[in-house]
Each structure stands twice: as structure tokens, then as C-alpha cells.
Write an enzyme that holds these catalytic residues in place. Structure first.
Site, PDB file in Angstrom:
ATOM      1  CB  CYS A  11      40.333  37.829  40.490  1.00 38.20           C
ATOM      2  SG  CYS A  11      40.614  38.777  39.073  1.00 38.20           S
ATOM      3  NE  ARG A  17      43.224  38.720  43.126  1.00 42.58           N
ATOM      4  CZ  ARG A  17      42.495  38.708  44.164  1.00 42.58           C
ATOM      5  NH1 ARG A  17      42.621  37.907  44.993  1.00 42.58           N
ATOM      6  NH2 ARG A  17      41.079  39.584  43.899  1.00 42.58           N
ATOM      7  CG  ASP A 127      43.485  42.101  45.157  1.00 40.37           C
ATOM      8  OD1 ASP A 127      44.358  42.579  44.144  1.00 40.37           O
ATOM      9  OD2 ASP A 127      42.071  42.481  45.237  1.00 40.37           O
TER      10      ASP A 127
HETATM   11  P1  4NP Z   1      41.771  41.596  41.169  1.00 41.56           P
HETATM   12  O1  4NP Z   1      42.567  43.148  41.899  1.00 41.56           O
HETATM   13  O2  4NP Z   1      40.484  41.194  41.828  1.00 41.56           O
HETATM   14  O3  4NP Z   1      43.052  40.507  41.252  1.00 41.56           O
HETATM   15  O4  4NP Z   1      41.775  42.312  39.402  1.00 41.56           O
HETATM   16  C1  4NP Z   1      41.586  44.150  41.852  1.00 41.56           C
HETATM   17  C2  4NP Z   1      41.556  45.222  41.200  1.00 41.56           C
HETATM   18  C3  4NP Z   1      40.732  46.207  41.352  1.00 41.56           C
HETATM   19  C4  4NP Z   1      39.843  46.320  42.425  1.00 41.56           C
HETATM   20  C5  4NP Z   1      39.465  45.121  43.329  1.00 41.56           C
HETATM   21  C6  4NP Z   1      40.531  44.289  43.044  1.00 41.56           C
HETATM   22  N1  4NP Z   1      38.859  47.381  42.466  1.00 41.56           N
HETATM   23  O5  4NP Z   1      38.188  47.425  43.446  1.00 41.56           O
HETATM   24  O6  4NP Z   1      39.132  48.536  41.847  1.00 41.56           O
END
Ligand code: 4NP
Length: 159
Positions: A11, A17, A127
Site C-alpha cells: 500500500c 491496509r 485508504d
Molecule cells: P496505508 O495508509 O497506505 O493504508 O498504510 C496510509 C497511511 C499513511 C499515509 C498514507 C497512507 N501517510 O501519508 O502518512
């Protein structure tokens, strides 16, 4: 014995995720005694070395799975060699992995994880990071249905 099937979940931040996907598949590997391994990675370095988001960990715990020992890491080019399959959560992740793939053999390993449950749809796992708690439960449900199908495939000898 043949090599285990190695699966990488990808992800963006590797704190919501893909750690949930890793934990769900690991639980099914243990439950069904599958000859498979799983890891996860991301493309955003902001959370490198961090444990999963507390909301992701809490949702997983409600389903009996502990992901607290996972740590966020970045995707690396050697992942294309190490893993047999690379599942991404959304279009942004797909483009990130695609940009890193230097040949078609690598690219063929990559697919949207929800194409398992909704073939050919390229549907995203939204997300949940910027939303509320229920987004994490929705993420769990989407991932669990897809990963149950992956586990069934692996039980039937799929590579
Ligand atoms: P993930 O969600 O891709 O599902 O882990 C996110 C968590 C943090 C960030 C972006 C997406 N971030 O930019 O900090």
C-alpha cells in the site's frame, strides 16, 4: 519440499491496509497450514520503522489477529525477485510498483488484491487513514473476503 509461495502486500504508508492484509493472510496460512509466506511494504517513507496505525491494530485485534510486531518498510526492487505475487491496494500503488518494474516478468507478478474477489475490476481498497474507525472495519471485510479466496487457491496448489 517445493519453495513456499511468497506473497507481498503493498500500500502507500505500510501502516494500515497492507499490514492488515499481511496479518489476515498469515492467520490463514496458519489456519490452513499453507506452504506460503507473506510480507508487506509501502512507498511513502514517512512511517518507515513504525508499528501499524493503532486503529488498524485495534480492528485486527477485534478479529483475533495481533499485528503489533509489524514494522513499516519501503518497497525495494529486490522484492520483484523475492516474491511470486505482489498485491496492491489501489491505482496509486499499482502505478508506483509499475514504475519500479524493469521488465514484463516483474510486472506480471503485480495485481490489485480486489481483482481476486471482483475479477478485472481494478477496484481499490479505499485508504482508511484519513477517515473514521468504520473505514478500518470495511477494509478488514474487503481484505478478508479476497484473502480467503487466495488461501483457497493456495490450498488447491496454486502458485
Ligand atoms: P496505508 O495508509 O497506505 O493504508 O498504510 C496510509 C497511511 C499513511 C499515509 C498514507 C497512507 N501517510 O501519508 O502518512
Amino acid at each position: 519440499m517445493a519453495q513456499p509461495v511468497k506473497i507481498l502486500m503493498v500500500c502507500l504508508g505500510n501502516i494500515c491496509r497492507s499490514p492488515m492484509a499481511e496479518g489476515i493472510l498469515l492467520a490463514k496460512i496458519e489456519k490452513y497450514k499453507l506452504h506460503a509466506e507473506v510480507d508487506s511494504a509501502g512507498f511513502e517513507p514517512f512511517h518507515t520503522g513504525d508499528a501499524p496505525d493503532f486503529r488498524a491494530a485495534r480492528t485486527m485485534k477485534q478479529h483475533g489477529i495481533d499485528i503489533s510486531s509489524q514494522r513499516s518498510r519501503l518497497f525495494r526492487e529486490s522484492d520483484f525477485e523475492e516474491f511470486d505475487r505482489i498485491y496492491v491496494m489501489d491505482n496509486g500503488n499499482f502505478n508506483d510498483v509499475k514504475s519500479a518494474a524493469i521488465n514484463s516478468t516483474y510486472l506480471k507478478k503485480v495485481d490489485y488484491i480486489l481483482n481476486i474477489s471482483y475479477p478485472g475490476s481494478n477496484k481499490p481498497v479505499p485508504d482508511p487513514y484519513y477517515g473514521g474507525e468504520q473505514g478500518f472495519e470495511r477494509t478488514y471485510q474487503l481484505l478478508d473476503s479476497a484473502i480467503e479466496l487466495i488461501a483457497l487457491q493456495l490450498r488447491n496448489g496454486g502458485k
